[in-house]
Design a protein around this motif. Structure first.
Motif, PDB file in Angstrom:
ATOM      1  N   LEU A  15       0.827  -1.204   0.000  1.00 22.58           N
ATOM      2  CA  LEU A  15       0.000   0.000   0.000  1.00 22.58           C
ATOM      3  C   LEU A  15       0.865   1.259   0.000  1.00 22.58           C
ATOM      4  CD1 LEU A  15      -2.794   1.327   0.154  1.00 22.58           C
ATOM      5  CD2 LEU A  15      -2.631   1.152   2.654  1.00 22.58           C
ATOM      6  N   ILE A  16       1.904   1.270   0.810  1.00 26.73           N
ATOM      7  CA  ILE A  16       2.824   2.417   0.865  1.00 26.73           C
ATOM      8  C   ILE A  16       3.518   2.604  -0.482  1.00 26.73           C
ATOM      9  CG2 ILE A  16       4.975   3.268   1.896  1.00 26.73           C
ATOM     10  CD1 ILE A  16       3.969   1.984   4.550  1.00 26.73           C
ATOM     11  N   ILE A  20       3.303   5.828  -2.951  1.00 30.99           N
ATOM     12  CA  ILE A  20       4.522   6.528  -3.386  1.00 30.99           C
ATOM     13  C   ILE A  20       4.556   6.639  -4.909  1.00 30.99           C
ATOM     14  CG2 ILE A  20       7.040   6.331  -3.561  1.00 30.99           C
ATOM     15  CD1 ILE A  20       6.971   5.211  -0.653  1.00 30.99           C
ATOM     16  N   PHE A  21       4.246   5.522  -5.601  1.00 26.25           N
ATOM     17  CA  PHE A  21       4.237   5.559  -7.073  1.00 26.25           C
ATOM     18  C   PHE A  21       3.183   6.539  -7.593  1.00 26.25           C
ATOM     19  CE2 PHE A  21       6.096   1.088  -6.908  1.00 26.25           C
ATOM     20  CZ  PHE A  21       7.359   1.496  -7.299  1.00 26.25           C
ATOM     21  N   LEU A  22       2.026   6.597  -6.956  1.00 24.44           N
ATOM     22  CA  LEU A  22       0.983   7.536  -7.379  1.00 24.44           C
ATOM     23  C   LEU A  22       1.402   8.985  -7.156  1.00 24.44           C
ATOM     24  CD1 LEU A  22      -2.233   5.689  -6.152  1.00 24.44           C
ATOM     25  CD2 LEU A  22      -1.516   6.081  -8.524  1.00 24.44           C
ATOM     26  N   VAL A  29       3.780  13.324 -14.210  1.00 21.46           N
ATOM     27  CA  VAL A  29       2.820  13.096 -15.295  1.00 21.46           C
ATOM     28  C   VAL A  29       3.511  12.496 -16.518  1.00 21.46           C
ATOM     29  CG1 VAL A  29       0.851  14.104 -16.514  1.00 21.46           C
ATOM     30  CG2 VAL A  29       1.639  15.166 -14.441  1.00 21.46           C
ATOM     31  N   GLY A  30       4.354  11.501 -16.275  1.00 22.99           N
ATOM     32  CA  GLY A  30       5.067  10.866 -17.374  1.00 22.99           C
ATOM     33  C   GLY A  30       4.478   9.544 -17.801  1.00 22.99           C
ATOM     34  N   LEU A  31       3.387   9.128 -17.173  1.00 25.27           N
ATOM     35  CA  LEU A  31       2.753   7.834 -17.433  1.00 25.27           C
ATOM     36  C   LEU A  31       3.759   6.690 -17.375  1.00 25.27           C
ATOM     37  CD1 LEU A  31       0.132   8.609 -20.211  1.00 25.27           C
ATOM     38  CD2 LEU A  31      -0.276   8.066 -17.825  1.00 25.27           C
ATOM     39  N   THR A  32       4.580   6.688 -16.347  1.00 19.74           N
ATOM     40  CA  THR A  32       5.526   5.593 -16.140  1.00 19.74           C
ATOM     41  C   THR A  32       5.281   4.942 -14.793  1.00 19.74           C
ATOM     42  OG1 THR A  32       7.177   6.710 -17.496  1.00 19.74           O
ATOM     43  CG2 THR A  32       7.966   4.970 -16.064  1.00 19.74           C
ATOM     44  N   THR A  33       5.320   5.717 -13.737  1.00 16.31           N
ATOM     45  CA  THR A  33       5.194   5.116 -12.401  1.00 16.31           C
ATOM     46  C   THR A  33       3.765   4.699 -12.087  1.00 16.31           C
ATOM     47  OG1 THR A  33       5.010   7.322 -11.432  1.00 16.31           O
ATOM     48  CG2 THR A  33       7.188   6.310 -11.438  1.00 16.31           C
ATOM     49  N   ILE A  34       2.791   5.144 -12.858  1.00 16.21           N
ATOM     50  CA  ILE A  34       1.407   4.723 -12.631  1.00 16.21           C
ATOM     51  C   ILE A  34       1.276   3.216 -12.791  1.00 16.21           C
ATOM     52  CG2 ILE A  34       0.654   5.114 -15.019  1.00 16.21           C
ATOM     53  CD1 ILE A  34      -1.477   5.962 -11.983  1.00 16.21           C
ATOM     54  N   TRP A  35       2.063   2.639 -13.705  1.00 18.72           N
ATOM     55  CA  TRP A  35       1.985   1.201 -13.943  1.00 18.72           C
ATOM     56  C   TRP A  35       2.583   0.430 -12.765  1.00 18.72           C
ATOM     57  CZ3 TRP A  35      -1.484   1.957 -17.086  1.00 18.72           C
ATOM     58  CH2 TRP A  35      -1.383   2.859 -18.146  1.00 18.72           C
ATOM     59  N   PHE A  36       3.577   1.011 -12.116  1.00 17.78           N
ATOM     60  CA  PHE A  36       4.152   0.368 -10.933  1.00 17.78           C
ATOM     61  C   PHE A  36       3.175   0.464  -9.757  1.00 17.78           C
ATOM     62  CE2 PHE A  36       7.752   1.068 -13.659  1.00 17.78           C
ATOM     63  CZ  PHE A  36       8.421  -0.150 -13.551  1.00 17.78           C
ATOM     64  N   ALA A  37       2.384   1.512  -9.712  1.00 14.59           N
ATOM     65  CA  ALA A  37       1.334   1.611  -8.691  1.00 14.59           C
ATOM     66  C   ALA A  37       0.297   0.516  -8.914  1.00 14.59           C
ATOM     67  CB  ALA A  37       0.681   2.989  -8.740  1.00 14.59           C
ATOM     68  N   ALA A  38      -0.026   0.245 -10.179  1.00 16.77           N
ATOM     69  CA  ALA A  38      -0.970  -0.833 -10.484  1.00 16.77           C
ATOM     70  C   ALA A  38      -0.380  -2.188 -10.097  1.00 16.77           C
ATOM     71  CB  ALA A  38      -1.324  -0.813 -11.972  1.00 16.77           C
TER      72      ALA A  38
END
Length: 151
Positions: A15-16, A20-22, A29-38
């Protein structure tokens, strides 16, 4: 698991990481770390259902990298991140009128949207005062224009 003397379950750790990724994604806003959040969310789900650490970590990497590789390009195109025209780019293709003759090696002046710009013509042609021109590009602070044929 104990981190800094605090007992932390894998669910809390995932969860943490997702948070952090979000946060990083919202700042870049590079649409990279959002996938790691998923990926962290999927691993979190597995940890809630008491899967061991190895499937959690494997699912984190598979989901994160899979989404990054297979969907990032689609979302970048759909959201058109970084494709917004700047004020100068918006002038390309606009029509102006020559107010000071443009000669082959001497810049002239063009009125465009109520402003006066220095302008050159790459075609090495003279464009007389009163002629209509179209903006082809911008080099520094000069418009690069070409004459509109008035047939």
């Amino acid at each position: 698991m104990t981190i800094f003397g605090i007992h932390v379950t894998m669910s809390i750790l995932w969860l943490i990481l997702a948070i952090i990724f979000l946060i990083v994604e919202s700042l870049t806003v590079g649409l990279t770390t959002i996938w790691f959040a998923a990926g962290a969310a999927v691993a979190l789900l597995l940890s809630v259902f008491d899967f061991s650490l190895i499937p959690q970590v494997i699912s984190f990497f598979i989901v994160s990298i899979g989404l990054l590789v297979f969907t990032r390009k689609i979302f970048v195109e759909k959201l058109k991140t970084g494709a917004e025209k700047t004020n100068l780019e918006a002038l390309i293709g606009d029509l102006g009128i020559v107010i000071n003759t443009i000669e082959p090696l001497v810049p002239g002046q063009v009125r465009l949207k109520g402003q006066i710009w220095s302008a050159i013509c790459k075609e090495k042609k003279t464009i007389e005062k009163g002629s209509f021109v179209i903006v082809e590009s911008i080099e520094g602070v000069k418009l690069v224009v070409s004459r509109i044929n008035e047939d």
